[in-house]
Every structure is written in structure tokens, then in C-alpha cells.
Design a protein around this motif. Sequence first.
Motif, mmCIF file in Angstrom:
data_model
loop_
_atom_site.group_PDB
_atom_site.id
_atom_site.type_symbol
_atom_site.label_atom_id
_atom_site.label_comp_id
_atom_site.label_asym_id
_atom_site.label_seq_id
_atom_site.Cartn_x
_atom_site.Cartn_y
_atom_site.Cartn_z
ATOM 1 N N LEU A 220 0.832 -1.208 0.000
ATOM 2 C CA LEU A 220 0.000 0.000 0.000
ATOM 3 C C LEU A 220 0.868 1.260 0.000
ATOM 4 N N ARG A 221 1.977 1.192 0.715
ATOM 5 C CA ARG A 221 2.848 2.362 0.839
ATOM 6 C C ARG A 221 3.704 2.579 -0.401
ATOM 7 N N TRP A 222 4.310 1.512 -0.907
ATOM 8 C CA TRP A 222 5.288 1.667 -1.987
ATOM 9 C C TRP A 222 4.788 1.215 -3.360
ATOM 10 N N GLY A 223 3.571 0.778 -3.419
ATOM 11 C CA GLY A 223 2.967 0.463 -4.726
ATOM 12 C C GLY A 223 3.648 -0.683 -5.445
ATOM 13 N N ASN A 224 3.733 -0.557 -6.766
ATOM 14 C CA ASN A 224 4.238 -1.661 -7.589
ATOM 15 C C ASN A 224 5.714 -1.970 -7.374
ATOM 16 N N GLN A 225 6.432 -1.087 -6.649
ATOM 17 C CA GLN A 225 7.837 -1.394 -6.348
ATOM 18 C C GLN A 225 7.959 -2.653 -5.493
ATOM 19 N N VAL A 226 6.886 -2.970 -4.777
ATOM 20 C CA VAL A 226 6.918 -4.137 -3.887
ATOM 21 C C VAL A 226 6.788 -5.443 -4.677
ATOM 22 N N ARG A 227 6.295 -5.325 -5.916
ATOM 23 C CA ARG A 227 6.075 -6.532 -6.717
ATOM 24 C C ARG A 227 7.382 -7.302 -6.921
ATOM 25 N N THR A 228 8.453 -6.569 -7.242
ATOM 26 C CA THR A 228 9.718 -7.247 -7.543
ATOM 27 C C THR A 228 10.229 -8.061 -6.347
ATOM 28 N N PRO A 229 10.342 -7.486 -5.136
ATOM 29 C CA PRO A 229 10.779 -8.328 -4.014
ATOM 30 C C PRO A 229 9.856 -9.520 -3.751
ATOM 31 N N CYS A 230 8.571 -9.346 -3.995
ATOM 32 C CA CYS A 230 7.636 -10.468 -3.792
ATOM 33 C C CYS A 230 7.918 -11.591 -4.792
ATOM 34 N N VAL A 231 8.152 -11.194 -6.053
ATOM 35 C CA VAL A 231 8.456 -12.209 -7.072
ATOM 36 C C VAL A 231 9.798 -12.868 -6.763
ATOM 37 N N VAL A 232 10.765 -12.059 -6.332
ATOM 38 C CA VAL A 232 12.087 -12.609 -5.986
ATOM 39 C C VAL A 232 11.964 -13.612 -4.829
ATOM 40 N N ALA A 233 11.069 -13.321 -3.878
ATOM 41 C CA ALA A 233 10.863 -14.253 -2.758
ATOM 42 C C ALA A 233 10.374 -15.608 -3.263
ATOM 43 N N ILE A 234 9.478 -15.594 -4.240
ATOM 44 C CA ILE A 234 8.969 -16.859 -4.799
ATOM 45 C C ILE A 234 10.076 -17.585 -5.558
ATOM 46 N N PHE A 235 10.831 -16.834 -6.369
ATOM 47 C CA PHE A 235 11.957 -17.454 -7.095
ATOM 48 C C PHE A 235 12.976 -18.019 -6.098
ATOM 49 N N GLY A 236 13.233 -17.274 -5.032
ATOM 50 C CA GLY A 236 14.192 -17.735 -4.022
ATOM 51 C C GLY A 236 13.737 -19.039 -3.385
ATOM 52 N N ALA A 237 12.449 -19.105 -3.062
ATOM 53 C CA ALA A 237 11.916 -20.332 -2.455
ATOM 54 C C ALA A 237 12.011 -21.500 -3.438
ATOM 55 N N ALA A 238 11.731 -21.211 -4.724
ATOM 56 C CA ALA A 238 11.831 -22.272 -5.731
ATOM 57 C C ALA A 238 13.285 -22.717 -5.897
ATOM 58 N N LEU A 239 14.201 -21.768 -5.745
ATOM 59 C CA LEU A 239 15.628 -22.076 -5.877
ATOM 60 C C LEU A 239 16.087 -23.061 -4.801
ATOM 61 N N VAL A 240 15.435 -22.987 -3.639
ATOM 62 C CA VAL A 240 15.783 -23.908 -2.546
ATOM 63 C C VAL A 240 15.617 -25.354 -3.010
ATOM 64 N N THR A 241 14.543 -25.621 -3.762
ATOM 65 C CA THR A 241 14.316 -26.991 -4.229
ATOM 66 C C THR A 241 15.381 -27.392 -5.249
ATOM 67 N N LEU A 242 15.785 -26.426 -6.082
ATOM 68 C CA LEU A 242 16.802 -26.717 -7.090
ATOM 69 C C LEU A 242 18.130 -27.042 -6.409
ATOM 70 N N ILE A 243 18.457 -26.268 -5.384
ATOM 71 C CA ILE A 243 19.704 -26.529 -4.646
ATOM 72 C C ILE A 243 19.634 -27.893 -3.972
ATOM 73 N N GLY A 244 18.455 -28.178 -3.400
ATOM 74 C CA GLY A 244 18.276 -29.482 -2.767
ATOM 75 C C GLY A 244 18.467 -30.619 -3.760
ATOM 76 N N ARG A 245 17.970 -30.433 -4.965
ATOM 77 C CA ARG A 245 18.084 -31.453 -6.026
ATOM 78 C C ARG A 245 19.546 -31.639 -6.428
#
Lengths: 248, 220
Positions: A220-245
Motif C-alpha cells: 500500500l505504501r510503496w505500490g508496484n515497487q513491492v512486486r519485484t521483491p515479492c516475485v524474488v521471494a517466490i523465485f528464491g523459495a523455488a531455488l531452494v528446491t533446485l539446490i536441494g536437487r
Amino acid sequence: MKPGIRIRAGMFLRSLAIQGSWNYRTMIGGGFAFALMPALRAIHGEQPAALRDAIERHRGIFNSHPYLVGVALGAVARLEAEGTDPATIDRFKSAVRGSLGSLGDGLIWAGWRPAWAMVALILLHVGAPWWSAVLAFLVGYNAGHLALRGWGFHIGYHHGLAVAGQLRRAHVADASGVLASVGAVLLGVLLPLVVAAAPPDTQRMLPWLGAAVLACAAGLRWGNQVRTPCVVAIFGAALVTLIGRVLA
Amino acid sequence: MNLWVLAFAGGVAGLDGTSFPQVMLSRPVVAGALMGWLLGIPVEGALLGAVLELFHLGILPIGATPYPEAGTAMVAAVWAYAVSGTTHGAGLLLAIAFALFWERVAGASVVLMRRWNSWILTAGQPPATPAAVESRHLIATGTDFLRAGVLALTGGVIGGAAIAELHPFWPWGGDAAEGVLHVAGVGGAAGALAIFGGWRERWRLVLVGVSVGVLFLAVA
């Protein structure tokens, strides 16, 4: 010869595909000529040179919001039928292309569309069947979408060069402001429903709820600028599985 | 299900998003639910679509600006989730991560497509005849359908294999994977306030809406 109802209906149907050849050189110029072709055939069909000249003029650069392009299409069809000077038609097209684009962007892309998308999301979050949310979105959105296209084509054809005044009188720009207000309310309704949809594990629910509230406040405060960190968080979580593999 | 169905659905979603008829079959929540329905998992499809939709509320396809093409990516991601055989939260997380990646790939292909359209319309200096204008416009539109179909097909196959291979390696519970999606989705959705004027201009209206939402939660 003035374009009859069948020709105008053909133009309207073709206008649904006006962005089919969108390109960086003429934008929707090719689509504009494609949609205008039934009228050009009817008006200049018996004069090949005049038809070629009209096509050459109308396949040049043009742009508009696709839902409001009917305003220009209808007006140009009328002007061509009345034998208006080509230079005047070109000036008219140059004058309306910017305003039709920005009007449509504000009205549809930043208003009507997100509003109906949020209606669908709210319905899903309150437990409505998936199909009812999808149906509500498609029917509600397209009722306005097709009505706008039809209205734009109608006023363009009936008012020709005077169509800009009709657009002003219709308060299209004001409607964008109203839709933005409606959108803000709908977003407000949606957010607590989404926040409350935390994972059901009650032991872990509180931290997730807290994190969701923080993410909400940041958005609400920073608008669409927050989208990128949110997407990066999802990619980061997905990366955990890749590292595990890789490590396995 | 036949891979042709995947390609066709992707083609329809891609075409709807970029050119014809733009009736929003390409919106993530619609494309996800309808693809899920085709695959027999409508609720999961709608869920995946709803999550991706949260990220797309604030994206405006204005002018020539490149933007992620969500419809094609959503079709591919729902297919990928379905064929991966997982029902674990990590599968949802990976499907959304894949959709967020694939929509960028699809968006880049739209940019290439638009350059290709320039060539189609002008190659060989076509005569100013109805046939030349109409055929080239229809070729461009048809090529767009093929582009989106191929992208959905390759995305579905690659994504399905990736989700099936990777989801067992999620180290925490399914709730943790869903929690990440949940928090990120909330942030993405809240960010959409920018297109309605931002917090400073609209905070009163947002709070009115929040009150309604909270009231509903209290009643429900």
C-alpha cells in the motif's frame, strides 16, 4: 456511397482484431486499414486509384486503445464517404490517436479491468464456486467492453469530425476517476480476505499472518515497487528446491 | 490429455491477450480456472490463476511497453502442475514460480513478434490493395496464435518435468510453501493501489473497503 449497416457491422467485427499486426513501425496502422476495408471497398470500390490511395493513407502509423478505436474508425468511414479532403482526415487521425490511447488506458486497463478481476478474486475468497467467479468476470467485464466498443463506433460514425465534443460530453475521463475510486474500495475489500487466507496450520499461522500484514502495508505504501521483491521471494523459495536437487 | 489441446489453449490465451478478441480469456484467473477445468482440476487451476492474478492487478499494458504475457504462461503452468502429479504445497509454489518466469519469456516473444509484424507488413513493398492488406494482417494474427501455442506447449512440457523433479526437494512442509505464496501475493496485490492513485490519495476509500472485508470475515 455511404457504408450500410452490414458494412459497419463488418468493420466492427474486424475491429476486434485490430491489434493483430501490431508493430513498432506503424503500431495498429495495418489493423486500422484491415478494419476500415469494408467501408473503403464500398466507397471507392469502383475507382481503383482512389481505393489504392485511401489504403495507402490508412495503413500508415496509427495508435489507439483497442476498445476506443471504433471512435476513429467510425468517424473516418463517415469522412471518407462524404469525400472529405484526405489532409483533413489525416489531421483528424493525428489529433485523436493520443487521446483515444490515454482515455482507454485510464478507463479500461487501470479501471474497468482490475475492478472486475478483483470482483472475481473476492468471489473466490468468500467461497463462491470457481466457475461463478470466472463467469462474473467474463460477463461483467465484457458487457462494459463490448458496450464501449459499440458506443465508440456509433458516436464516431454519427458525429465525424465533431466526435471529440461527444467524448467530452460523455465524461469518459470522469468515468476513469470513478473507476479508480471503485478500484481502491474493491482492493480494500480484497486485502483482508487475502491476508486471512493464511495456511491452515494453526501453529504457524500467526507468523504468516504477521508477514502478510507487513507485505500488505509495504504494498500500500510503496505500490508496484513491492512486486519485484515479492516475485524474488517466490523465485528464491523455488531455488531452494533446485539446490536441494543438486546436492542430493 | 492431448498436447494439441495444450497448444490450442495456449494459442487462444496468447491471441486473446495480444490481439483478438481481448475478452480477457487471457487473464490469469480465467485462463487458470478454464485450463484446470479442461484438465479435471478446476479448483487448483483457479487457485493458481488467483495467485498469479494478484501479481497482475497493477500491471498496465500501455502503448509499446513490454509486459509479461500471463495467459500463455498460466495455461502452461496449470498443465505443468497437473502432469507433475503433485498435490503438495511445494507443487503450487513451483508452478507459480514457473508461471512468473514463463510469462517473461512469453512477453519477450511478443516483442519479437511485433518486430516480425513490421517485416510481414512491409516485406517486398506490398501493393496498396485490399488483398495485400488483409492477407498480411491475417498472417500476422495467425503467427501470433502459433507463437503462443508453441510457447504453451514447450512451457507445459518443461514446467511439468521441472515441477515433478523438484517438488520432493522442498525442505519444509507444504504450509510453508503456501505461506511464501500467500505473503508474496498479498504484497503484489496491495501494490496495485498505485494504479488507483496511491495511498495518499485513496487511503480513505481503501479503509472503507478494508472495513467491509473485515466485516465479512467477522460474519463468516
